[in-house]
Write a protein that holds these residues in place. Structure first.
Motif, PDB file in Angstrom:
ATOM      1  N   THR A   1       0.855  -1.176   0.000  1.00  0.00           N
ATOM      2  CA  THR A   1       0.000   0.000   0.000  1.00  0.00           C
ATOM      3  C   THR A   1       0.892   1.227   0.000  1.00  0.00           C
ATOM      4  OG1 THR A   1      -0.127   0.097   2.417  1.00  0.00           O
ATOM      5  CG2 THR A   1      -1.839  -1.177   1.282  1.00  0.00           C
TER       6      THR A   1
ATOM      7  N   ALA B   1      -1.181  -0.295  -4.482  1.00  0.00           N
ATOM      8  CA  ALA B   1      -2.306   0.627  -4.629  1.00  0.00           C
ATOM      9  C   ALA B   1      -2.449   1.437  -3.351  1.00  0.00           C
ATOM     10  CB  ALA B   1      -3.594  -0.142  -4.924  1.00  0.00           C
TER      11      ALA B   1
ATOM     12  N   ASN C   1     -10.490  -0.740  -2.460  1.00  0.00           N
ATOM     13  CA  ASN C   1      -9.201  -1.426  -2.509  1.00  0.00           C
ATOM     14  C   ASN C   1      -9.106  -2.565  -1.496  1.00  0.00           C
ATOM     15  OD1 ASN C   1      -8.303   0.099  -4.616  1.00  0.00           O
ATOM     16  ND2 ASN C   1      -7.073   1.486  -3.384  1.00  0.00           N
TER      17      ASN C   1
ATOM     18  N   GLU D   1     -10.231  -5.503  -3.447  1.00  0.00           N
ATOM     19  CA  GLU D   1      -9.232  -5.811  -4.476  1.00  0.00           C
ATOM     20  C   GLU D   1      -8.024  -6.514  -3.863  1.00  0.00           C
ATOM     21  OE1 GLU D   1      -7.142  -6.006  -8.106  1.00  0.00           O
ATOM     22  OE2 GLU D   1      -9.250  -5.661  -7.679  1.00  0.00           O
TER      23      GLU D   1
END
Length: 172
Positions: free
Chosen positions: A133, A151, A158, A161
């Protein structure tokens, strides 16, 4: 007299700007500190069996905790032994694991210092899954030969994901 007064005022203003900027930077860094997650084991009864053995090295932060809740809920229904360990305890020897997941944060353009040698050592190992992250949503200094899902951790979208990708990596 006028010059001395204007110099003093300039120095006071400069000192004020430095203090405000330094305080802002300190607040930013402190607000991004990752906690140390407690060790946990999912499907502990499978430790001494031929079930796949998976380790996840991660940190205690709300986004990562939400992802790990989804991952552990899914894995608890499968015949997979899963250990979740603090990133600070990452081992240089990971031979006993069938899958290794590193789920950590990029700060100052790099993952935690103790993780970089492990990423380098295992970069060609198909057992290694790297999930990062970052506020910017990317690892600015990512080596070309290292695959990682990176991400931002600000969006609840997220969470799904990351959880889906981690589960997919573990179960493939």
């Amino acid at each position: 007299m006028l010059k001395k007064k204007s110099v003093r005022i300039g120095l006071i203003v400069l000192l004020g700007v430095i203090l405000v900027a330094g305080s802002g930077l300190m607040y930013y860094r402190l607000s991004r500190i990752q906690g140390t997650i407690a060790t946990s084991i999912i499907n502990e009864e499978l430790e001494e069996t031929d079930a796949p053995k998976v380790v996840v090295y991660t940190q205690d932060r709300s986004f990562k905790n939400e992802v790990m809740k989804k991952v552990t809920a899914d894995i608890s229904t499968r015949p997979i032994y899963l250990e979740i360990l603090p990133i600070e305890e990452i081992s240089k020897d990971l031979d006993q694991w069938d899958k290794i997941v590193i789920f950590t944060t990029v700060q100052s353009s790099e993952p935690p210092e103790n993780v970089l040698p492990i990423i380098t050592k295992y970069r060609d190992d198909q057992r290694m899954g790297l999930f990062l992250t970052a506020d910017s949503g990317e690892w600015a200094h990512q080596p070309d030969d290292v695959e990682a899902l990176t991400a931002a951790s600000r969006s609840l979208d997220n969470v799904d994901e990351f959880a889906t990708q981690i589960i997919s990596f573990i179960t493939d």
